[in-house]
Design a protein around this motif. Structure first.
Motif, mmCIF file in Angstrom:
data_model
loop_
_atom_site.group_PDB
_atom_site.id
_atom_site.type_symbol
_atom_site.label_atom_id
_atom_site.label_comp_id
_atom_site.label_asym_id
_atom_site.label_seq_id
_atom_site.Cartn_x
_atom_site.Cartn_y
_atom_site.Cartn_z
ATOM 1 N N GLN A 69 -5.667 16.065 4.292
ATOM 2 C CA GLN A 69 -6.266 15.374 3.152
ATOM 3 C C GLN A 69 -6.138 13.855 3.281
ATOM 4 O O GLN A 69 -7.089 13.108 3.083
ATOM 5 C CB GLN A 69 -5.601 15.820 1.838
ATOM 6 C CG GLN A 69 -5.870 17.251 1.437
ATOM 7 C CD GLN A 69 -5.007 18.238 2.204
ATOM 8 O OE1 GLN A 69 -3.921 17.874 2.676
ATOM 9 N NE2 GLN A 69 -5.475 19.468 2.320
ATOM 10 N N GLU A 70 -4.935 13.383 3.636
ATOM 11 C CA GLU A 70 -4.672 11.947 3.644
ATOM 12 C C GLU A 70 -4.875 11.287 4.999
ATOM 13 O O GLU A 70 -4.893 10.060 5.096
ATOM 14 C CB GLU A 70 -3.242 11.673 3.154
ATOM 15 C CG GLU A 70 -3.012 11.938 1.686
ATOM 16 C CD GLU A 70 -2.706 13.399 1.380
ATOM 17 O OE1 GLU A 70 -2.598 13.736 0.194
ATOM 18 O OE2 GLU A 70 -2.571 14.192 2.335
ATOM 19 N N ARG A 80 7.615 11.509 1.104
ATOM 20 C CA ARG A 80 7.247 11.147 -0.269
ATOM 21 C C ARG A 80 5.973 10.318 -0.262
ATOM 22 O O ARG A 80 5.868 9.313 0.429
ATOM 23 C CB ARG A 80 8.360 10.368 -0.954
ATOM 24 C CG ARG A 80 8.087 10.143 -2.445
ATOM 25 C CD ARG A 80 9.192 9.355 -3.112
ATOM 26 N NE ARG A 80 8.932 9.240 -4.542
ATOM 27 C CZ ARG A 80 8.145 8.307 -5.101
ATOM 28 N NH1 ARG A 80 7.526 7.445 -4.325
ATOM 29 N NH2 ARG A 80 7.982 8.261 -6.407
ATOM 30 N N PHE A 81 5.013 10.762 -1.059
ATOM 31 C CA PHE A 81 3.734 10.086 -1.171
ATOM 32 C C PHE A 81 3.728 9.146 -2.379
ATOM 33 O O PHE A 81 4.616 9.194 -3.236
ATOM 34 C CB PHE A 81 2.601 11.108 -1.290
ATOM 35 C CG PHE A 81 2.232 11.729 0.032
ATOM 36 C CD1 PHE A 81 0.992 11.502 0.592
ATOM 37 C CD2 PHE A 81 3.136 12.531 0.728
ATOM 38 C CE1 PHE A 81 0.645 12.062 1.813
ATOM 39 C CE2 PHE A 81 2.799 13.088 1.942
ATOM 40 C CZ PHE A 81 1.561 12.856 2.487
ATOM 41 N N ASN A 82 2.715 8.297 -2.437
ATOM 42 C CA ASN A 82 2.633 7.328 -3.531
ATOM 43 C C ASN A 82 2.491 7.970 -4.902
ATOM 44 O O ASN A 82 2.806 7.347 -5.912
ATOM 45 C CB ASN A 82 1.458 6.368 -3.299
ATOM 46 C CG ASN A 82 1.784 5.297 -2.273
ATOM 47 O OD1 ASN A 82 2.942 5.064 -1.954
ATOM 48 N ND2 ASN A 82 0.758 4.642 -1.752
ATOM 49 N N ASP A 83 2.007 9.210 -4.938
ATOM 50 C CA ASP A 83 1.892 9.889 -6.228
ATOM 51 C C ASP A 83 3.198 10.535 -6.665
ATOM 52 O O ASP A 83 3.252 11.208 -7.695
ATOM 53 C CB ASP A 83 0.771 10.932 -6.189
ATOM 54 C CG ASP A 83 0.999 12.018 -5.138
ATOM 55 O OD1 ASP A 83 2.063 12.016 -4.489
ATOM 56 O OD2 ASP A 83 0.102 12.860 -4.960
ATOM 57 N N GLY A 84 4.269 10.329 -5.886
ATOM 58 C CA GLY A 84 5.576 10.867 -6.235
ATOM 59 C C GLY A 84 5.848 12.264 -5.743
ATOM 60 O O GLY A 84 6.935 12.802 -5.970
ATOM 61 N N VAL A 85 4.878 12.872 -5.058
ATOM 62 C CA VAL A 85 5.022 14.239 -4.563
ATOM 63 C C VAL A 85 5.603 14.213 -3.146
ATOM 64 O O VAL A 85 5.191 13.417 -2.304
ATOM 65 C CB VAL A 85 3.666 14.965 -4.570
ATOM 66 C CG1 VAL A 85 3.791 16.360 -3.963
ATOM 67 C CG2 VAL A 85 3.128 15.041 -5.987
ATOM 68 N N GLN A 137 0.819 -1.212 0.000
ATOM 69 C CA GLN A 137 0.000 0.000 0.000
ATOM 70 C C GLN A 137 0.854 1.264 0.000
ATOM 71 O O GLN A 137 0.446 2.288 -0.560
ATOM 72 C CB GLN A 137 -0.913 -0.007 1.223
ATOM 73 C CG GLN A 137 -1.946 -1.114 1.226
ATOM 74 C CD GLN A 137 -2.729 -1.150 2.526
ATOM 75 O OE1 GLN A 137 -2.153 -1.187 3.612
ATOM 76 N NE2 GLN A 137 -4.054 -1.127 2.420
ATOM 77 N N TYR A 138 1.996 1.206 0.655
ATOM 78 C CA TYR A 138 2.862 2.395 0.780
ATOM 79 C C TYR A 138 4.314 1.919 0.703
ATOM 80 O O TYR A 138 4.986 1.748 1.715
ATOM 81 C CB TYR A 138 2.587 3.106 2.106
ATOM 82 C CG TYR A 138 2.971 4.574 2.138
ATOM 83 C CD1 TYR A 138 3.871 5.117 1.211
ATOM 84 C CD2 TYR A 138 2.443 5.427 3.095
ATOM 85 C CE1 TYR A 138 4.221 6.447 1.250
ATOM 86 C CE2 TYR A 138 2.791 6.778 3.143
ATOM 87 C CZ TYR A 138 3.674 7.275 2.222
ATOM 88 O OH TYR A 138 4.039 8.612 2.261
ATOM 89 N N PRO A 139 4.804 1.655 -0.500
ATOM 90 C CA PRO A 139 6.104 0.998 -0.645
ATOM 91 C C PRO A 139 7.324 1.869 -0.365
ATOM 92 O O PRO A 139 8.394 1.328 -0.065
ATOM 93 C CB PRO A 139 6.098 0.546 -2.103
ATOM 94 C CG PRO A 139 5.165 1.493 -2.792
ATOM 95 C CD PRO A 139 4.106 1.817 -1.790
#
Length: 291
Positions: free
Chosen positions: A239-240, A195-200, A147-149
């Motif tokens: 948000q998350e 760092r988030f999963n969307d790369g941001v 889920q969160y690599p």
């Protein structure tokens, strides 16, 4: 958990912050991390490391480099996180690069250094003195690896690599989070990035430093007959939601406490650090030095 406590000076033809880089390189290499790049010459001092993760099979890329200016009298380190490594790329052009400067010193640095398979923490006493630190590597996510690599944190003291000396009175510690702090909720401090999963790379809040009841002098926690509680530092955004905890770094009360104290909790030694020059009851954190 391997750890090392000591100091470096301007010796061997190098300044203290340059020697600090060498200490980190040798310590990481001796404890299972892989040195991908180490440049140590008159023009450049760079270090890129690959950590194996807690599983021993991961690839976590972090780095450090020096930046300084003798005329402006600053001698700093950069905390860096990457998503990969390309041998032909410059330090700044590594995949997914994120930087945060950390004021250091050219003459002497006292340090507390610890790592495990997925993250490295370095705290330093420099100058007058003040206390500076960095966190490089993964946090402990509230989710499975699938889920969160790659929940990598870059925690430093500055936004980017500005020409900021250790004597600057406005910079502040990454451990308190990027925004939503109890004393300045409208200010964003981009010296901690996740760092988030969307790369941001985003700037999370860090509980309990974002909580009124920890931050207010009317409600602040304290010791109980000399015994201190460690509170996990939980990263989150509006948000998350709740994302995970820092690995081996905790909030600790500053009540009747002091920087460089050692605290034995659950049989493990922790060293107490403070936010640069600040000594309020909510300006301290503890770094676990033993596994």
């Amino acid at each position: 958990m391997p750890h090392k406590i000591g100091f470096v000076t301007n010796s061997g033809g190098k300044l203290a912050h340059q020697n600090m880089l060498q200490v980190v390189k040798e310590f990481a290499e001796a404890n299972g991390w892989t040195v991908m790049r180490y440049i140590d010459n008159a023009a450049s001092h760079e270090l890129i490391l690959r950590a194996p993760g807690l599983s021993g099979t991961e690839q976590i890329y972090v780095g450090m480099r020096t930046y300084d200016n003798a005329n402006a009298d600053y001698y700093n380190l950069t905390a860096a996180g990457f998503t990969g490594y390309v041998a032909g790329n410059t330090f700044a052009a590594q995949p997914g690069a994120m930087f945060s400067g950390v004021p250091a010193h050219n003459l002497r640095i006292d340090y507390w250094l610890t790592l495990n398979g997925q993250r490295l923490v370095l705290a330093m006493k420099v100058g007058t003195p003040v206390y500076e630190s960095m966190y490089l590597g993964k946090m402990l996510p509230y989710g499975r690896p699938s889920q969160y690599p790659y929940p990598v944190v870059v925690g430093g003291m500055l936004s980017g690599e500005p020409a900021t000396r250790f004597s600057d009175s406005t910079h502040t510690c990454w451990v308190k989070g990027g925004y939503g702090r109890y004393n300045s909720s409208s200010t964003t401090y981009p010296n901690m990035r996740l760092r988030f999963n969307d790369g941001v790379w985003k700037t999370p809040e860090a509980y309990p430093y974002s909580n009124l009841y920890f931050g207010s002098s009317s409600y602040a926690v304290r010791d109980a007959n000399g015994f201190y509680t460690l509170t996990p530092i939980v990263l989150n955004t509006s948000q998350e939601g709740l994302l995970g905890e820092l690995d081996g770094v905790f909030h600790i009360s500053g009540f009747n406490n002091a920087v460089e104290n050692t605290v034995l909790i659950n049989g493990l030694q922790h060293v107490v650090m403070q936010d640069v020059w600040r000594t309020g009851h909510n300006d301290y954190y503890a770094i676990r030095m033993e596994a």
